[in-house]
Write a protein that holds these residues in place. Structure first.
Motif, mmCIF file in Angstrom:
data_model
loop_
_atom_site.group_PDB
_atom_site.id
_atom_site.type_symbol
_atom_site.label_atom_id
_atom_site.label_comp_id
_atom_site.label_asym_id
_atom_site.label_seq_id
_atom_site.Cartn_x
_atom_site.Cartn_y
_atom_site.Cartn_z
ATOM 1 N N TYR A 4 0.732 -1.223 -0.068
ATOM 2 C CA TYR A 4 0.127 -0.043 -0.119
ATOM 3 C C TYR A 4 0.821 1.378 0.111
ATOM 4 C CZ TYR A 4 -3.810 -3.132 1.460
ATOM 5 O OH TYR A 4 -4.679 -4.268 1.531
ATOM 6 N N LYS A 5 0.446 2.107 -0.831
ATOM 7 C CA LYS A 5 1.306 3.293 -0.753
ATOM 8 C C LYS A 5 0.623 4.319 0.360
ATOM 9 C CE LYS A 5 2.728 7.543 -3.318
ATOM 10 N NZ LYS A 5 2.885 8.198 -1.981
ATOM 11 N N LYS A 6 1.162 4.538 1.342
ATOM 12 C CA LYS A 6 0.580 5.349 2.407
ATOM 13 C C LYS A 6 0.929 6.875 2.098
ATOM 14 C CE LYS A 6 1.434 1.868 5.768
ATOM 15 N NZ LYS A 6 1.874 1.599 7.128
ATOM 16 N N GLN A 7 -0.096 7.723 2.323
ATOM 17 C CA GLN A 7 -0.201 9.021 2.255
ATOM 18 C C GLN A 7 0.385 9.617 3.572
ATOM 19 O OE1 GLN A 7 -3.191 10.928 0.052
ATOM 20 N NE2 GLN A 7 -2.533 9.986 -1.994
ATOM 21 N N PHE A 8 1.071 10.737 3.427
ATOM 22 C CA PHE A 8 1.332 11.536 4.603
ATOM 23 C C PHE A 8 0.952 13.104 4.477
ATOM 24 C CE2 PHE A 8 4.387 8.091 4.482
ATOM 25 C CZ PHE A 8 4.141 7.589 5.787
ATOM 26 N N ILE A 9 0.199 13.439 5.405
ATOM 27 C CA ILE A 9 -0.450 14.595 5.687
ATOM 28 C C ILE A 9 0.149 15.515 6.632
ATOM 29 C CG2 ILE A 9 -2.568 15.836 5.924
ATOM 30 C CD1 ILE A 9 -3.951 13.142 4.913
ATOM 31 N N ALA A 10 0.573 16.761 6.425
ATOM 32 C CA ALA A 10 1.080 17.693 7.476
ATOM 33 C C ALA A 10 -0.248 18.586 7.693
ATOM 34 C CB ALA A 10 2.359 18.535 6.990
ATOM 35 N N VAL A 11 -0.303 18.846 9.017
ATOM 36 C CA VAL A 11 -1.290 19.984 9.470
ATOM 37 C C VAL A 11 -0.489 21.092 10.222
ATOM 38 C CG1 VAL A 11 -3.009 20.714 11.021
ATOM 39 C CG2 VAL A 11 -2.782 18.331 9.917
ATOM 40 N N LEU A 12 -0.603 22.307 9.479
ATOM 41 C CA LEU A 12 0.093 23.621 9.869
ATOM 42 C C LEU A 12 -0.697 24.375 10.891
ATOM 43 C CD1 LEU A 12 1.642 24.735 6.520
ATOM 44 C CD2 LEU A 12 2.712 23.077 8.095
ATOM 45 N N HIS A 13 -0.272 24.842 11.772
ATOM 46 C CA HIS A 13 -0.926 25.474 13.104
ATOM 47 C C HIS A 13 -0.105 26.701 13.219
ATOM 48 C CE1 HIS A 13 -3.695 22.542 14.377
ATOM 49 N NE2 HIS A 13 -2.628 21.480 14.008
ATOM 50 N N GLY A 14 -0.727 27.999 12.906
ATOM 51 C CA GLY A 14 0.056 29.176 13.159
ATOM 52 C C GLY A 14 1.319 29.491 12.558
ATOM 53 N N SER A 15 1.991 30.463 13.089
ATOM 54 C CA SER A 15 3.219 30.866 12.423
ATOM 55 C C SER A 15 4.561 30.026 13.045
ATOM 56 C CB SER A 15 3.423 32.508 13.138
ATOM 57 O OG SER A 15 3.560 32.453 14.360
ATOM 58 N N GLU A 16 4.467 28.980 13.600
ATOM 59 C CA GLU A 16 5.728 28.345 13.971
ATOM 60 C C GLU A 16 6.348 27.553 13.022
ATOM 61 O OE1 GLU A 16 2.034 25.239 14.171
ATOM 62 O OE2 GLU A 16 2.158 27.165 14.950
ATOM 63 N N ILE A 17 5.801 27.735 11.881
ATOM 64 C CA ILE A 17 6.368 27.142 10.549
ATOM 65 C C ILE A 17 7.813 27.811 10.622
ATOM 66 C CG2 ILE A 17 5.124 28.687 9.103
ATOM 67 C CD1 ILE A 17 5.223 26.479 7.126
ATOM 68 N N ARG A 18 7.766 29.039 11.094
ATOM 69 C CA ARG A 18 9.279 29.851 10.798
ATOM 70 C C ARG A 18 9.922 30.036 11.893
ATOM 71 N NH1 ARG A 18 11.237 29.534 6.655
ATOM 72 N NH2 ARG A 18 12.382 31.706 7.183
ATOM 73 N N ALA A 19 9.472 28.981 13.231
ATOM 74 C CA ALA A 19 10.096 29.149 14.474
ATOM 75 C C ALA A 19 11.587 28.560 14.492
ATOM 76 C CB ALA A 19 9.448 28.543 15.601
ATOM 77 N N GLY A 20 12.343 28.853 15.331
ATOM 78 C CA GLY A 20 13.742 28.124 15.443
ATOM 79 C C GLY A 20 14.679 28.908 14.588
ATOM 80 N N GLY A 21 15.920 28.246 14.947
ATOM 81 C CA GLY A 21 16.977 28.426 14.229
ATOM 82 C C GLY A 21 17.267 28.204 12.722
ATOM 83 N N ASN A 22 18.408 28.091 12.306
ATOM 84 C CA ASN A 22 18.723 28.051 10.872
ATOM 85 C C ASN A 22 18.283 26.398 10.564
ATOM 86 O OD1 ASN A 22 18.889 30.455 9.869
ATOM 87 N ND2 ASN A 22 21.054 30.528 10.376
ATOM 88 N N THR A 23 18.688 25.722 11.400
ATOM 89 C CA THR A 23 18.742 24.208 11.468
ATOM 90 C C THR A 23 17.153 23.688 11.300
ATOM 91 O OG1 THR A 23 20.992 23.736 12.306
ATOM 92 C CG2 THR A 23 19.621 21.809 12.256
ATOM 93 N N SER A 24 16.563 24.393 12.273
ATOM 94 C CA SER A 24 15.232 23.986 12.617
ATOM 95 C C SER A 24 14.410 24.254 11.030
ATOM 96 C CB SER A 24 14.602 24.570 13.697
ATOM 97 O OG SER A 24 13.227 24.253 13.532
#
Length: 88
Positions: A4-24
């Protein structure tokens, strides 16, 4: 044997998509490209993601629920004074 090909879904919440340092941020960028679908919980979050990742295809499914109009609980509560505030 079944494959079976499993699909992977991401759920984005708020502005933490840009959180963290360069590595993150690099790890987030790499990860987002690996998902089959990306869902943002608001247009605000989608706009932040697209600003930094314009090639991503992002759908919006807002958090929340619908209160039916036939709900009569509000009419049965007798609260005096104004304003009336309801919190959940």
């Amino acid at each position: 044997m079944f494959f079976y090909k499993k699909q992977f879904i991401a759920v984005l919440h708020g502005s933490e998509i840009r959180a963290g340092g360069n590595t993150s941020k690099r790890l987030t960028n790499w990860s987002l490209k690996k998902f089959d679908r990306i869902i943002a919980v608001s247009n605000f979050t989608k706009e932040i993601a697209i600003k930094h990742h314009p090639i991503l295809k992002i759908e919006v499914i807002n958090n929340g629920f619908v209160v039916p109009k036939t709900n009569t609980i509000a009419g049965k509560i007798n609260v005096k004074g104004k304003p009336k505030i309801v919190t959940i």
